[in-house]
Write an enzyme that holds these catalytic residues in place. Structure first.
Site, PDB file in Angstrom:
ATOM      1  N   GLY A   1       0.790  -1.239   0.000  1.00 56.04           N
ATOM      2  CA  GLY A   1       0.000   0.000   0.000  1.00 56.04           C
ATOM      3  C   GLY A   1       0.816   1.281   0.000  1.00 56.04           C
ATOM      4  O   GLY A   1       0.264   2.375   0.157  1.00 56.04           O
ATOM      5  N   ALA A   2       2.136   1.194  -0.203  1.00 53.71           N
ATOM      6  CA  ALA A   2       2.970   2.406  -0.179  1.00 53.71           C
ATOM      7  C   ALA A   2       2.639   3.343  -1.341  1.00 53.71           C
ATOM      8  O   ALA A   2       2.857   4.555  -1.264  1.00 53.71           O
ATOM      9  CB  ALA A   2       4.444   2.023  -0.213  1.00 53.71           C
TER      10      ALA A   2
ATOM     11  N   SER B   1       0.967   3.375  -8.191  1.00 53.52           N
ATOM     12  CA  SER B   1       0.555   4.729  -8.583  1.00 53.52           C
ATOM     13  C   SER B   1       1.749   5.573  -9.005  1.00 53.52           C
ATOM     14  O   SER B   1       1.708   6.264 -10.037  1.00 53.52           O
ATOM     15  CB  SER B   1      -0.132   5.452  -7.418  1.00 53.52           C
ATOM     16  OG  SER B   1      -1.192   4.690  -6.938  1.00 53.52           O
TER      17      SER B   1
ATOM     18  N   ASP C   1       7.415  -1.397 -11.013  1.00 55.26           N
ATOM     19  CA  ASP C   1       6.614  -1.088  -9.820  1.00 55.26           C
ATOM     20  C   ASP C   1       7.045  -1.829  -8.558  1.00 55.26           C
ATOM     21  O   ASP C   1       6.413  -1.662  -7.516  1.00 55.26           O
ATOM     22  CB  ASP C   1       5.125  -1.330 -10.099  1.00 55.26           C
ATOM     23  CG  ASP C   1       4.758  -2.800 -10.147  1.00 55.26           C
ATOM     24  OD1 ASP C   1       5.660  -3.653 -10.299  1.00 55.26           O
ATOM     25  OD2 ASP C   1       3.563  -3.111 -10.034  1.00 55.26           O
ATOM     26  N   ARG C   2       8.104  -2.623  -8.623  1.00 58.96           N
ATOM     27  CA  ARG C   2       8.518  -3.357  -7.433  1.00 58.96           C
ATOM     28  C   ARG C   2       9.867  -4.003  -7.706  1.00 58.96           C
ATOM     29  O   ARG C   2      10.136  -4.406  -8.831  1.00 58.96           O
ATOM     30  CB  ARG C   2       7.497  -4.452  -7.157  1.00 58.96           C
ATOM     31  CG  ARG C   2       7.577  -5.053  -5.792  1.00 58.96           C
ATOM     32  CD  ARG C   2       6.280  -5.817  -5.545  1.00 58.96           C
ATOM     33  NE  ARG C   2       5.990  -5.895  -4.143  1.00 58.96           N
ATOM     34  CZ  ARG C   2       6.617  -6.723  -3.319  1.00 58.96           C
ATOM     35  NH1 ARG C   2       7.554  -7.515  -3.769  1.00 58.96           N
ATOM     36  NH2 ARG C   2       6.298  -6.734  -2.060  1.00 58.96           N
TER      37      ARG C   2
HETATM   38  N1  LIG Z   1       7.314 -11.949  -2.532  1.00 57.07           N
HETATM   39  C1  LIG Z   1       6.180 -11.896  -1.881  1.00 57.07           C
HETATM   40  N2  LIG Z   1       5.899 -12.773  -0.900  1.00 57.07           N
HETATM   41  C2  LIG Z   1       4.741 -12.747  -0.237  1.00 57.07           C
HETATM   42  N3  LIG Z   1       3.770 -11.845  -0.484  1.00 57.07           N
HETATM   43  C3  LIG Z   1       4.009 -10.948  -1.446  1.00 57.07           C
HETATM   44  C4  LIG Z   1       5.216 -10.912  -2.187  1.00 57.07           C
HETATM   45  N4  LIG Z   1       5.159  -9.893  -3.067  1.00 57.07           N
HETATM   46  C5  LIG Z   1       3.968  -9.326  -2.888  1.00 57.07           C
HETATM   47  N5  LIG Z   1       3.282  -9.953  -1.917  1.00 57.07           N
HETATM   48  C6  LIG Z   1       1.939  -9.639  -1.454  1.00 57.07           C
HETATM   49  O1  LIG Z   1       1.220  -9.196  -2.578  1.00 57.07           O
HETATM   50  C7  LIG Z   1       0.347  -8.133  -2.235  1.00 57.07           C
HETATM   51  C8  LIG Z   1       0.666  -6.933  -3.099  1.00 57.07           C
HETATM   52  O2  LIG Z   1       1.929  -6.451  -2.708  1.00 57.07           O
HETATM   53  P1  LIG Z   1       2.668  -5.200  -3.333  1.00 57.07           P
HETATM   54  O3  LIG Z   1       3.323  -4.495  -2.188  1.00 57.07           O
HETATM   55  O4  LIG Z   1       3.534  -5.640  -4.420  1.00 57.07           O
HETATM   56  O5  LIG Z   1       1.600  -4.344  -4.077  1.00 57.07           O
HETATM   57  P2  LIG Z   1       0.644  -3.252  -3.559  1.00 57.07           P
HETATM   58  O6  LIG Z   1       0.218  -3.541  -2.149  1.00 57.07           O
HETATM   59  O7  LIG Z   1      -0.401  -3.138  -4.602  1.00 57.07           O
HETATM   60  O8  LIG Z   1       1.582  -2.007  -3.527  1.00 57.07           O
HETATM   61  P3  LIG Z   1       1.322  -0.498  -3.837  1.00 57.07           P
HETATM   62  O9  LIG Z   1       0.055  -0.077  -3.177  1.00 57.07           O
HETATM   63  O10 LIG Z   1       2.539   0.140  -3.222  1.00 57.07           O
HETATM   64  O11 LIG Z   1       1.261  -0.378  -5.315  1.00 57.07           O
HETATM   65  C9  LIG Z   1       0.564  -7.904  -0.745  1.00 57.07           C
HETATM   66  O12 LIG Z   1      -0.434  -8.604  -0.059  1.00 57.07           O
HETATM   67  C10 LIG Z   1       1.927  -8.501  -0.465  1.00 57.07           C
HETATM   68  O13 LIG Z   1       2.070  -8.942   0.846  1.00 57.07           O
END
Ligand SMILES: Nc1ncnc2c1ncn2[C@@H]1O[C@H](COP(=O)(O)OP(=O)(O)OP(=O)(O)O)[C@@H](O)[C@H]1O
Length: 210
Positions: free
Chosen positions: A9-10, A14, A76-77
């Site tokens: 959620g950072a 976006s 994005d990651r």
């Molecule tokens: N390598 C991983 N191992 C376990 N869970 C992961 C991994 N990568 C992502 N997740 C899980 O996937 C989900 C999405 O994570 P991520 O932080 O990539 O995206 P996001 O929350 O949509 O980020 P943002 O809001 O910053 O765009 C989260 O629940 C995270 O815990």
């Protein structure tokens, strides 16, 4: 390759689109909503932790290869955060030592820079969006992905708390490329256009030093 990082959620997704649009460069996303293993992992982490990481590793290497056509493409990651998450899960007993050893050596092998290669796999710049634990919890709630909700699984509170702490240490020790941090609590680049301009300017200034 500009690579975003930050906890759940950072705002990585976006900022990836804002930055790619600002720079007129391609963006590369890891789609969360069509990841079939993620909900399984949240339901039964012990069973799916290793498979999930192999899935992510494979996907992220695909993105890195595709993104490498341009030094300023935006991802994005980072692949390194997957490792952080996997080690956290392993420490919670959701992966065996053998799985961790295999994962670590696969990651090292994949990311090794070869002298004859035509492109680098590590970022040119890592941008870390730093948000507080409270903001992380608010965002998770607001976005409402069911498998991420503490209301459905109270043990996630401790998982997120530990994740938050590990991100701080991870960023402090990150040394694979130049790096910068954005204060995601103070600068709400999604809702506030002045903050958005400020963030883009900070990134422009950093890129100019590379
Ligand atoms: N390598 C991983 N191992 C376990 N869970 C992961 C991994 N990568 C992502 N997740 C899980 O996937 C989900 C999405 O994570 P991520 O932080 O990539 O995206 P996001 O929350 O949509 O980020 P943002 O809001 O910053 O765009 C989260 O629940 C995270 O815990």
């Amino acid at each position: 390759m500009l690579v975003l990082s930050g906890t759940i959620g950072a705002g990585k997704t976006s900022l990836t689109s804002l930055l790619a649009e600002h720079l007129h460069k391609p963006a590369f996303y890891e789609s969360v909503d069509d990841n079939k293993i993620l909900p399984l992992f949240y339901k039964d982490p012990q069973k799916y932790a290793f498979l999930l990481q192999i899935y992510f590793l494979n996907k992220r290497l695909d993105s890195i290869k595709a993104a490498n056509a341009d030094r300023e493409s935006v991802m994005d990651r980072s692949i390194f955060e997957d490792s952080l998450l996997f080690h956290l899960n392993a420490d919670l007993g959701r992966a065996t030592n053998t799985e961790v050893d295999i994962y670590d050596s696969l990651l090292r092998n994949m990311m090794q820079e070869l002298p004859e290669a035509t492109y680098r796999k590590n970022p040119d710049l890592l941008i870390h969006i730093n948000i507080s634990f409270e903001t992380m919890l608010e965002r998770i709630k607001k976005r409402g992905r069911s498998y991420e909700q503490i209301a459905n699984d109270p043990s996630l509170y401790d998982y997120y708390k530990e994740l938050d702490q590990r991100y701080t240490d991870w960023y402090a020790n990150y040394d694979k490329s130049p790096k910068m941090q954005i204060n995601g609590d103070a600068l709400d680049f999604v809702e506030d256009s002045a903050a958005r301009q400020q963030v883009l300017q900070l990134i422009d200034e950093k890129i100019a030093t590379l």
